[in-house]
Design a protein around this motif. Structure first.
Motif, mmCIF file in Angstrom:
data_model
loop_
_atom_site.group_PDB
_atom_site.id
_atom_site.type_symbol
_atom_site.label_atom_id
_atom_site.label_comp_id
_atom_site.label_asym_id
_atom_site.label_seq_id
_atom_site.Cartn_x
_atom_site.Cartn_y
_atom_site.Cartn_z
ATOM 1 N N ALA A 56 0.832 -1.205 0.000
ATOM 2 C CA ALA A 56 0.000 0.000 0.000
ATOM 3 C C ALA A 56 0.868 1.258 0.000
ATOM 4 O O ALA A 56 0.578 2.232 -0.706
ATOM 5 C CB ALA A 56 -0.931 -0.006 1.208
ATOM 6 N N LYS A 57 1.941 1.251 0.766
ATOM 7 C CA LYS A 57 2.837 2.414 0.811
ATOM 8 C C LYS A 57 3.467 2.685 -0.552
ATOM 9 O O LYS A 57 3.603 3.840 -0.972
ATOM 10 C CB LYS A 57 3.938 2.185 1.856
ATOM 11 N N THR B 161 -6.774 -1.281 -0.259
ATOM 12 C CA THR B 161 -6.633 -2.143 0.911
ATOM 13 C C THR B 161 -7.296 -1.519 2.133
ATOM 14 O O THR B 161 -7.379 -0.292 2.256
ATOM 15 C CB THR B 161 -5.154 -2.400 1.220
ATOM 16 N N SER B 162 -7.732 -2.368 3.037
ATOM 17 C CA SER B 162 -8.416 -1.865 4.234
ATOM 18 C C SER B 162 -7.460 -1.179 5.190
ATOM 19 O O SER B 162 -7.895 -0.487 6.112
ATOM 20 C CB SER B 162 -9.145 -3.024 4.939
ATOM 21 N N ASN B 163 -6.155 -1.343 5.002
ATOM 22 C CA ASN B 163 -5.165 -0.723 5.898
ATOM 23 C C ASN B 163 -4.655 0.622 5.396
ATOM 24 O O ASN B 163 -3.783 1.228 5.998
ATOM 25 C CB ASN B 163 -3.970 -1.667 6.087
ATOM 26 N N ALA B 164 -5.200 1.111 4.271
ATOM 27 C CA ALA B 164 -4.593 2.270 3.613
ATOM 28 C C ALA B 164 -4.911 3.613 4.275
ATOM 29 O O ALA B 164 -4.141 4.565 4.140
ATOM 30 C CB ALA B 164 -5.029 2.319 2.148
ATOM 31 N N ALA B 165 -6.029 3.705 4.975
ATOM 32 C CA ALA B 165 -6.470 5.007 5.499
ATOM 33 C C ALA B 165 -5.394 5.694 6.334
ATOM 34 O O ALA B 165 -5.163 6.895 6.198
ATOM 35 C CB ALA B 165 -7.748 4.840 6.309
ATOM 36 N N LYS B 166 -4.715 4.920 7.162
ATOM 37 C CA LYS B 166 -3.723 5.503 8.069
ATOM 38 C C LYS B 166 -2.440 5.921 7.345
ATOM 39 O O LYS B 166 -1.570 6.576 7.940
ATOM 40 C CB LYS B 166 -3.378 4.502 9.171
ATOM 41 N N LEU B 167 -2.332 5.544 6.070
ATOM 42 C CA LEU B 167 -1.100 5.815 5.323
ATOM 43 C C LEU B 167 -1.219 7.013 4.389
ATOM 44 O O LEU B 167 -0.228 7.437 3.801
ATOM 45 C CB LEU B 167 -0.722 4.577 4.487
ATOM 46 N N GLN C 253 -11.133 10.297 -1.916
ATOM 47 C CA GLN C 253 -11.341 9.104 -2.747
ATOM 48 C C GLN C 253 -11.499 7.852 -1.897
ATOM 49 O O GLN C 253 -12.406 7.039 -2.117
ATOM 50 C CB GLN C 253 -10.137 8.886 -3.665
ATOM 51 N N TYR C 254 -10.595 7.694 -0.943
ATOM 52 C CA TYR C 254 -10.608 6.475 -0.128
ATOM 53 C C TYR C 254 -11.901 6.359 0.662
ATOM 54 O O TYR C 254 -12.549 5.302 0.676
ATOM 55 C CB TYR C 254 -9.404 6.454 0.821
ATOM 56 N N ASP C 255 -12.299 7.455 1.320
ATOM 57 C CA ASP C 255 -13.538 7.439 2.100
ATOM 58 C C ASP C 255 -14.746 7.167 1.209
ATOM 59 O O ASP C 255 -15.672 6.448 1.589
ATOM 60 C CB ASP C 255 -13.723 8.767 2.831
#
Length: 448
Positions: A366-367, A378-384, A397-399
């Motif tokens: 994701a990074k 990916t479900s882990n992308a929000a924090k990145l 976009q992500y939200d």
């Protein structure tokens, strides 16, 4: 079929067409050698300890290259007894090379694709591994991706792919300076959109830029209108092969609304000769001659490359508005969910292939996507996303996609070989050469 260049992430974006140029080509030119029984003893063309992954060889391939290098050094690869060899195929050659390879003994074990119609022929020929049970039984794969994106690549409710690139929803862009000058707000309902049109035309500003000569920008309007009026089930029926689905009242209503927009001058009077691919529509928008632009999320990158001051200071974005009385959820999105990894049913090392698919759910993967200016699915992308070239836009976009109950794949990509004749009918509708009723009747004749 055209590309746009962006300085975001330091690479060239061939946005819609990276995701979709080959989707129809895979099917329209035939699939020699694709029979259910296949030929040869297995995929990969090498020993059982090495599997081959075909990937579209554009600038973004560095993400997949890094993933292969990480995976081959991992405990998961050692446990599965092998390594992955990445074969980067130039973009213009990708679809024909994949098509030929899939009908030969040296077929890839894993391959990049566009989901939907782009893989239907392979599934019908028994060439794809059904991943549904594998995903449901594995928390990494089941919980690693946004549900709407994972489902968008399905065929008849079954999973045949794992998301492996960035998302590209269709977004309603607007010129913040024009809106501020005329004291306007982005529309949240269809009535508000029509009211905006009237005010903008009074100010001698075309409400919407539209690259009508390319046809596919017109398709985006129908995709959202049908979804908002009747929900994603309307097109899903069509995608699943029922041509009578074009007769759904939502399709006729959407076509009537398109005609009303065209007749009302919402796109100006020369949009059928304006192209997106050659930069015409983006320029009309950036220079303030049009106030809004319904376009894929790559519009930000396009504007950043062509009109950087506009992109950084004046470009706004919003969701497509709600249609009063419609049954579609206003949170639904349409566009290009992402690209997918699929697995050849003849792979000689299924465990290795599945283990490799999990790499696409990793934080490192994701990074790498974010560093290139993409928004991961990916479900882990929000924090990145704070490290994205434009964090505010990336989070929007992500939200948008995370909250979407459904993400409908672009119709032309979902329908494969039927996409081209469908484009013809859409072009005629927008150009006033067919009525909404004639459009529906013609589309009902689009059958394999």
């Amino acid at each position: 079929m055209g590309s746009t260049t962006s300085s975001a992430g330091g690479r060239s974006f061939s946005r819609r067409w990276i995701l979709g140029a080959g989707a129809t080509t895979l099917l329209t030119t035939g699939l020699p050698g694709l029979t259910a029984c296949g030929s040869g003893s297995g995929a990969g063309g090498g020993d059982g300890g090495t599997i081959t992954a075909f990937v579209y060889g554009d600038d973004a391939v560095k993400v997949q290259q890094a993933a292969v290098e990480r995976f081959n050094k991992s405990a998961a690869a050692k446990e599965a007894g092998g390594t992955v060899k990445l074969e980067k195929v130039p973009g213009s050659d990708y679809s024909p090379k994949l098509r030929t390879a899939m009908g030969s003994p040296s077929a890839p074990d894993v391959f990049f694709n566009w989901g939907g119609g782009s893989i239907r022929a392979y599934e019908e020929a028994g060439k794809l591994l059904d991943l549904t049970d594998t995903i449901n039984d594995d928390p990494v794969l089941k919980d690693g991706f946004l549900p709407s994106v994972l489902a968008a690549g399905d065929l008849k409710g079954r999973h045949y792919g794992i998301p492996m690139r960035g998302m590209q929803p269709v977004i309603l862009f607007y010129n913040k300076s024009v809106f501020a000058e005329h004291k306007l707000e982005p529309p949240t309902t269809w009535d508000q959109l029509l009211d905006l049109n009237a005010k903008l035309k009074k100010a001698n500003i075309t409400p919407f830029a539209l690259g009508g000569s390319d046809i596919w920008p017109e398709l985006m309007w129908l995709e959202y209108l049908v979804d908002r009026i009747g929900g994603p089930e309307v097109f899903q029926r069509i995608q699943d092969g029922d041509a009578e689905g074009w007769g759904d009242p939502a399709v006729l209503k959407a076509a009537e609304m398109v005609k009303e927009l065209v007749d009302d001058g919402a796109f100006g009077d020369k949009f059928t000769s304006v192209s997106y691919v050659n930069g015409g529509a983006p320029a009309v928008f950036a220079k303030g001659r049009a106030a809004m632009h319904l376009m894929g999320s790559w519009e930000y990158s396009t504007q950043l490359g062509k009109f950087p001051d506009f992109a950084k200071q004046h470009l706004g974005w919003a969701a497509f508005p709600e249609i009063e009385g419609g049954t579609g959820d206003v949170r639904n999105v349409v566009g290009n969910p992402t690209n997918y990894w699929s697995v050849n049913s003849r792979t000689r090392n299924k465990d290795l292939a599945i283990a490799f698919l999990k790499e696409a759910a990793s934080e490192a993967y994701a990074k790498d996507l974010i560093d290139l200016g993409d928004v991961p699915t990916t479900s882990n992308a929000a924090k990145l996303l704070d490290s994205a070239p434009n964090p505010e836009y990336a989070r929007f976009q992500y939200d948008m996609v995370q909250q979407a109950p459904a993400f409908t794949l672009s119709w032309d990509q979902a329908l494969g070989e039927l996409g081209t004749p469908m484009h013809t009918e859409i072009g005629k509708l927008f150009a006033g050469k067919s009525s909404p009723t004639e459009f529906v009747a013609a589309c009902k004749e689009l059958k394999k």
